[in-house]
Design an enzyme around this catalytic site. Sequence first.
Site, PDB file in Angstrom:
ATOM      1  N   GLU A   1       9.181 -12.219 -20.507  1.00  0.00           N
ATOM      2  CA  GLU A   1      10.005 -12.162 -19.106  1.00  0.00           C
ATOM      3  C   GLU A   1      10.362 -13.648 -18.542  1.00  0.00           C
ATOM      4  O   GLU A   1      11.035 -13.643 -17.865  1.00  0.00           O
ATOM      5  CB  GLU A   1       8.978 -11.215 -18.297  1.00  0.00           C
ATOM      6  CG  GLU A   1       7.670 -12.018 -17.928  1.00  0.00           C
ATOM      7  CD  GLU A   1       6.675 -11.017 -17.357  1.00  0.00           C
ATOM      8  OE1 GLU A   1       7.124 -10.252 -16.804  1.00  0.00           O
ATOM      9  OE2 GLU A   1       5.557 -11.433 -17.261  1.00  0.00           O
TER      10      GLU A   1
ATOM     11  N   ASP B   1      12.090  -9.160 -14.565  1.00  0.00           N
ATOM     12  CA  ASP B   1      11.654 -10.737 -14.363  1.00  0.00           C
ATOM     13  C   ASP B   1      12.549 -11.487 -15.260  1.00  0.00           C
ATOM     14  O   ASP B   1      12.953 -12.433 -14.905  1.00  0.00           O
ATOM     15  CB  ASP B   1      10.397 -10.857 -14.762  1.00  0.00           C
ATOM     16  CG  ASP B   1       9.313 -10.488 -13.393  1.00  0.00           C
ATOM     17  OD1 ASP B   1      10.093 -10.833 -12.348  1.00  0.00           O
ATOM     18  OD2 ASP B   1       8.165 -10.308 -13.374  1.00  0.00           O
TER      19      ASP B   1
ATOM     20  N   CYS C   1      10.237  -2.515 -21.153  1.00  0.00           N
ATOM     21  CA  CYS C   1       9.470  -1.673 -20.243  1.00  0.00           C
ATOM     22  C   CYS C   1       9.800  -2.291 -18.524  1.00  0.00           C
ATOM     23  O   CYS C   1       9.161  -1.923 -17.894  1.00  0.00           O
ATOM     24  CB  CYS C   1       7.855  -1.971 -20.147  1.00  0.00           C
ATOM     25  SG  CYS C   1       7.434  -3.743 -20.131  1.00  0.00           S
TER      26      CYS C   1
ATOM     27  N   HIS D   1       0.589  -1.156   0.054  1.00  0.00           N
ATOM     28  CA  HIS D   1       0.138  -0.074  -0.010  1.00  0.00           C
ATOM     29  C   HIS D   1       0.964   1.051  -0.038  1.00  0.00           C
ATOM     30  O   HIS D   1       0.777   2.205  -0.785  1.00  0.00           O
ATOM     31  CB  HIS D   1      -0.721   0.051   1.414  1.00  0.00           C
ATOM     32  CG  HIS D   1      -2.229  -0.514   1.295  1.00  0.00           C
ATOM     33  ND1 HIS D   1      -2.813  -0.252   0.225  1.00  0.00           N
ATOM     34  CD2 HIS D   1      -2.774  -1.291   2.189  1.00  0.00           C
ATOM     35  CE1 HIS D   1      -4.242  -0.630   0.529  1.00  0.00           C
ATOM     36  NE2 HIS D   1      -3.912  -1.429   1.663  1.00  0.00           N
TER      37      HIS D   1
END
Lengths: 614, 95
Positions: A449, A473, A520, A207
């Site tokens: 990935e 990744d 990305c 969060h």
Amino acid sequence: MSRAPEVRPRTGRDAGRKSLTFHGVPVSDGLGSGAAHLVLPEQIAVDERTLAPGQAADEVRRFRLAVRRARDEIQALRECLVDADDTGMRVLDAHLALLEDQELLKSVVAAIRSDQMTATAALRSIFQRMISALESAGTDYFRARSADIRDVKRRIVRHLDGRRGQSSHVPEGAVIIAPELSPSESAVLDPARVRAMITGHGGATSHAAILARSRGIPAVAGLIDLTQQVSTGDWILVDGHTGVVIVRPTEAERRRFAERERHQRRHSRLVWREQTEPAVTLDGHAVKLLANIETPGDIDHVLQAGCDGIGLYRTEYFYLASLDLPDEEGQYRAYRQVLKRLRPRPVTIRTLDVGGDKFASYLGTSRPDNPFLGVRGIRFLLLHRDVFRTQLRAILRASVHGSARILFPMISSVDELREVNVLIEETASDLRREGIDLEERVARGIMIEVPAAVTLADLLARESDFFSIGSNDLIQYTLAVDRGDEKVAHLYDPFHPAVLRGFAATVEASRRAGIPVTSCGEMSGDLYGAALLIGLGCLSLSMSAPRVPEVKHLVRKVRLADLRNTAEEALRQPTGLDVRRVLTKSLAELVGNAGPEPLPSPPRAGLRRDGSDA
Amino acid sequence: MVERQVTVRNYPGIHLHPADLFVRKASKFKAEIQISNGQITVNGKSIMGVLMLAAETGTLLTLRANGADEQEAVDALFDLIDSRFGELAEPGRGA
């Protein structure tokens, strides 16, 4: 997820209070300095006394008053947020619902009256039942909700003690340091008061980290014992880009940092002037610079930074930051908003990439033994078809409002891709049957990935419309290194020759198939990474919006032909260190000191075991 | 008394927000409402109670209502769970 801090004492001015440098996990970019403000979990002193006869009525009154104040406090916090994103709002709304639950309140009152318990003891006993029930659940997301129950309990206890909420005490210009921030504490973080944030638990998907990024607060996570090394008021330097935190810096460190902050401001002003200029190399090749976003709230930054579109719209945010899985309508509205504002620029929406470390984020407990090799990305979506269909429907419906592309995470075989393609077609024909207007065909691409996808890139390229290299990744899976594991983190090397070959093979496969490829991951926003990727032929890079101006500045100073030569030379190197040498030397020659700021030294991972500071 | 069984279909289950939706809906009826997961039975009008069920996806629940509008209550709550909550969630506070 959590990573023990590397403590390397330095010589400070006064012997007793040395300057300390820590390396944490960078979760929100930017430099920030200020006085430490510790937010410690409150020690709830439970009053174990048995109430004397006649005291119960007073205790019940005290409890009811505390609940009323807690409710008022949440109402007041909600009002502060009216114009802000609705993430914080949803957290607060759910807390309010609990504080209004009559049965819950009655149970506490009954425990006070009939068991002669104090209000704190009664609260503990009643709330513990709820916490235990939630924590017995098998789903991380479910268990994580117990943090909300604790948060509500603490708020009531604070009012029983006559204390106000901690969040309202944050002094202007503070650096918040907390083992972890509760959902409601994160919800009310005010960027005008908070210079930076350091948390012990929770990685990039907690969060707190999500909110820090969307509000532009530099943040570092994973420094578990930091609160024991710092006192409130200590001066702290935070580098949200590298994860370096300096506690009680020496004069020299402070000066250097202040210089960097000034540099950053000056440089960004300079770079900013180019925002409307095209990202074209000196020899005339255009490079697409796109932004990664997490919420519609990020669009302003994207437009200001002069991006060519959105290369990665991560949709996990919905699932991680709100207390609920959103319905089709809620998602549709969010996608539509992004597409409309970016029109005619492309927006690549990645379907949910949960699993891995993502659901376990803010409790940091009991995740599967090997989450990165388990159910995540497309595997999760194919297991939970209703979640997948809902998201596809929302994206397809929104597609008429702009230029949408759909991106699927974690594809590792042609079978998966085919399954996904069938599902899209089915969803599209369902929608058409319902009379809903759709784009003729929405472009669909896959994340590259997983090493298997690199190996099969030629075959996958035949059945998808574009590729997106997820370098974070891909590096992790190619090198079999978990970045969050401090014993192997130094082996995570974006410039490892195996990684370079993976990039090169992917770009080559896309070129042969005639489909576009974008990168990305974090590498796209790193100047060395960007130079390498462009040199390898990946002329479309997606990064966090604040990185775009600087990368554009680089693009406009180099020739593609030179970057190609550099990439070719880099590909011939046997080790990561050699690759770095080639890149460092070559960029120094190409850009030199003509730039407003010297290019940052290469990332430290893999360079030295101990990792010196940036 | 009316009784009906329903399987939780939304992912990951009836956590905080769906519990809130359930309780709001249940509270609109006069009938007493109980909900059970086979081990414990709780008051369907209490968010605390509903949370205690820890009802994850796939859990079989029994809805029971007792009172004037028991049939409507059970049917409405059945639909809410069966439709995976989200599709019925109205925008506004708590949704």
